[in-house]
Design an enzyme around this catalytic site. Structure first.
Site, PDB file in Angstrom:
ATOM      1  N   HIS A   1      -3.909  95.254 -31.114  1.00 29.80           N
ATOM      2  CA  HIS A   1      -2.759  95.966 -30.706  1.00 29.80           C
ATOM      3  C   HIS A   1      -2.725  97.347 -31.159  1.00 29.80           C
ATOM      4  O   HIS A   1      -3.787  97.980 -31.631  1.00 29.80           O
ATOM      5  CB  HIS A   1      -1.446  95.370 -31.670  1.00 29.80           C
ATOM      6  CG  HIS A   1      -1.529  95.256 -32.974  1.00 29.80           C
ATOM      7  ND1 HIS A   1      -1.755  96.282 -33.884  1.00 29.80           N
ATOM      8  CD2 HIS A   1      -1.535  94.066 -33.864  1.00 29.80           C
ATOM      9  CE1 HIS A   1      -1.686  95.746 -35.165  1.00 29.80           C
ATOM     10  NE2 HIS A   1      -1.828  94.433 -35.178  1.00 29.80           N
TER      11      HIS A   1
ATOM     12  N   HIS B   1      -4.154  98.408 -34.333  1.00 26.75           N
ATOM     13  CA  HIS B   1      -5.880  98.684 -34.542  1.00 26.75           C
ATOM     14  C   HIS B   1      -6.384  99.608 -33.913  1.00 26.75           C
ATOM     15  O   HIS B   1      -7.344 100.146 -34.573  1.00 26.75           O
ATOM     16  CB  HIS B   1      -6.241  97.216 -34.137  1.00 26.75           C
ATOM     17  CG  HIS B   1      -5.895  96.003 -34.684  1.00 26.75           C
ATOM     18  ND1 HIS B   1      -5.363  94.990 -33.967  1.00 26.75           N
ATOM     19  CD2 HIS B   1      -6.597  95.491 -35.891  1.00 26.75           C
ATOM     20  CE1 HIS B   1      -5.076  93.825 -34.840  1.00 26.75           C
ATOM     21  NE2 HIS B   1      -5.738  94.196 -35.871  1.00 26.75           N
TER      22      HIS B   1
ATOM     23  N   GLN C   1     -10.421  83.600 -46.035  1.00 27.01           N
ATOM     24  CA  GLN C   1      -8.974  84.209 -46.562  1.00 27.01           C
ATOM     25  C   GLN C   1      -7.826  83.555 -46.034  1.00 27.01           C
ATOM     26  O   GLN C   1      -6.823  83.773 -46.184  1.00 27.01           O
ATOM     27  CB  GLN C   1      -8.979  85.656 -46.052  1.00 27.01           C
ATOM     28  CG  GLN C   1      -8.792  85.922 -44.460  1.00 27.01           C
ATOM     29  CD  GLN C   1      -8.782  87.346 -44.283  1.00 27.01           C
ATOM     30  OE1 GLN C   1     -10.040  87.771 -44.429  1.00 27.01           O
ATOM     31  NE2 GLN C   1      -7.823  88.019 -44.007  1.00 27.01           N
TER      32      GLN C   1
ATOM     33  N   ASP D   1      -0.709  96.276 -44.564  1.00 28.00           N
ATOM     34  CA  ASP D   1      -1.193  95.126 -45.485  1.00 28.00           C
ATOM     35  C   ASP D   1      -1.474  95.844 -46.860  1.00 28.00           C
ATOM     36  O   ASP D   1      -2.477  96.193 -47.373  1.00 28.00           O
ATOM     37  CB  ASP D   1      -2.568  94.428 -45.429  1.00 28.00           C
ATOM     38  CG  ASP D   1      -2.370  93.688 -43.961  1.00 28.00           C
ATOM     39  OD1 ASP D   1      -1.787  92.670 -44.088  1.00 28.00           O
ATOM     40  OD2 ASP D   1      -2.390  94.123 -42.794  1.00 28.00           O
TER      41      ASP D   1
ATOM     42  N   SER E   1      -0.812  90.903 -35.233  1.00 24.70           N
ATOM     43  CA  SER E   1      -1.374  89.887 -34.096  1.00 24.70           C
ATOM     44  C   SER E   1      -0.572  88.835 -34.169  1.00 24.70           C
ATOM     45  O   SER E   1      -0.619  87.984 -33.363  1.00 24.70           O
ATOM     46  CB  SER E   1      -2.984  89.723 -34.557  1.00 24.70           C
ATOM     47  OG  SER E   1      -3.740  90.675 -34.717  1.00 24.70           O
ATOM     48  N   ARG E   2       0.215  88.419 -35.281  1.00 27.84           N
ATOM     49  CA  ARG E   2       0.847  87.159 -35.508  1.00 27.84           C
ATOM     50  C   ARG E   2       2.220  87.257 -34.878  1.00 27.84           C
ATOM     51  O   ARG E   2       2.781  86.189 -34.692  1.00 27.84           O
ATOM     52  CB  ARG E   2       1.130  86.767 -36.837  1.00 27.84           C
ATOM     53  CG  ARG E   2      -0.190  86.322 -37.756  1.00 27.84           C
ATOM     54  CD  ARG E   2       0.011  85.957 -39.012  1.00 27.84           C
ATOM     55  NE  ARG E   2      -1.056  85.102 -39.400  1.00 27.84           N
ATOM     56  CZ  ARG E   2      -2.048  85.575 -40.384  1.00 27.84           C
ATOM     57  NH1 ARG E   2      -1.818  86.688 -41.085  1.00 27.84           N
ATOM     58  NH2 ARG E   2      -3.010  84.970 -40.795  1.00 27.84           N
TER      59      ARG E   2
END
Ligand code: AMP
Length: 286
Positions: A34, A37, A61, A150, A187-188
């Site tokens: 997206h 990134h 992970q 993050d 992405s989620r």
């Protein structure tokens, strides 16, 4: 752009670029690109670096029951977007390449990996630290680029790089890229139904409210956290997991705004778990 699938091919490709005098910037990703990134890739390329993007949905992970099998994957689309973003090398290993039969060495992190994401996902940061260490050692880049989205991951990686003497690599942290309405890109987000997508705005709305309070001089982090939890509580489709004001590097809760502080939030919207955060302004010293 070259696509390579083995560490040996990656190293050969990077040696070729270095022989031409190019410096290397690494952008680790799990794909499903997206605008966040693509922004990391643009920042990586600054000052003429050749950009290598890794695209690897890292199984270590994810805990059992998480979304490893359903995580969005579209290598063709990602490769096209990376090429448009002037990426030089796309590294797409499969799991056996990074974790071959007999693999037995992992990186564990305490300190900033404890609590918050580390509490909900106890094996997550060991998986992240291991794969990022492997990528840094495989590519030996001059710089590596990660997203502030993050925030705890950044703290964990910064600590790991210091502790394993990988801190000769310049660490660049890019600000969070958001949708026009404020939702942090992820992405989620594709998992969200239209109603959930609207409900998810409570995270950024709450963080904005807290940031405004901080800008107006509020230093008591319990009040700032309260602004976020109240906004999320008003949205029935949103279940708060945690909201915490923490020291940016140690990821320890702080009672008052003093040094660089991250206000981090995690919440479930339906079955999707979302995280977001804001860097709070450091108040002037009196
Ligand atoms: P992922 O593919 O989700 O593992 O993310 C790869 C990198 O992109 C990580 O360093 C993330 O922090 C970063 N990233 C993900 N979403 C965003 C965003 N909305 N803004 C900036 N960076 C992001």
């Amino acid at each position: 752009m070259r696509t390579v699938r083995t560490v040996a091919a990656l190293r050969a490709e990077l040696a070729r670029l270095r022989a031409r005098g190019q410096r290397i910037a690494l952008v680790p990703t799990m794909g499903a690109f997206h605008a966040g990134h693509l922004d990391l890739m643009r920042r990586a390329a600054q000052d003429g670096h050749a950009v290598v993007v890794s695209l690897f949905v890292n199984p270590t992970q994810f805990a059992p029951g998480e979304d490893l099998s359903t995580y969005p994957r579209d290598e063709r689309r990602d490769a096209r977007l990376a090429e448009e973003a002037a990426v030089s090398v796309l590294f797409v290993p499969d799991a056996d390449e990074l974790y071959p039969e007999g693999f037995a060495t992992t990186v564990t992190v305490a300190g900033p990996a404890q609590g918050f994401e580390g509490a909900t996902r106890p094996t997550h940061f060991a998986g992240v630290a291991t794969v990022v260490a492997k990528l840094l050692i495989a590519a030996r880049p001059d710089r590596a680029v990660f997203g502030q989205k993050d925030a705890q991951q950044v703290a964990v990686i910064r600590r790991m790089m210091r502790d394993l003497h990988l801190d000769d690599v310049e660490l660049i942290v890019a600000p969070i890229v958001r949708e026009p309405d404020g939702l942090a890109m992820s992405s989620r987000n594709v998992y969200l139904s239209p109603t959930e997508r609207t409900a998810a705005l409570a995270l950024s709305r709450g963080l904005n409210a807290a940031a405004r309070l901080a800008a107006d001089g509020e230093r008591d982090t319990a009040r700032l956290e309260g602004a976020v939890s109240a906004t999320i509580a008003a949205e029935p489709a949103c279940q708060l997991d945690y909201v915490a004001a923490v020291d940016r590097d140690r990821f320890h809760p702080v009672p008052e705004l003093a040094g660089p502080t991250v206000l981090a939030v995690a919440a479930r919207v339906g079955t999707t778990r979302l995280i977001d955060n804001v860097l709070l302004p450091t108040p002037p010293t009196e």
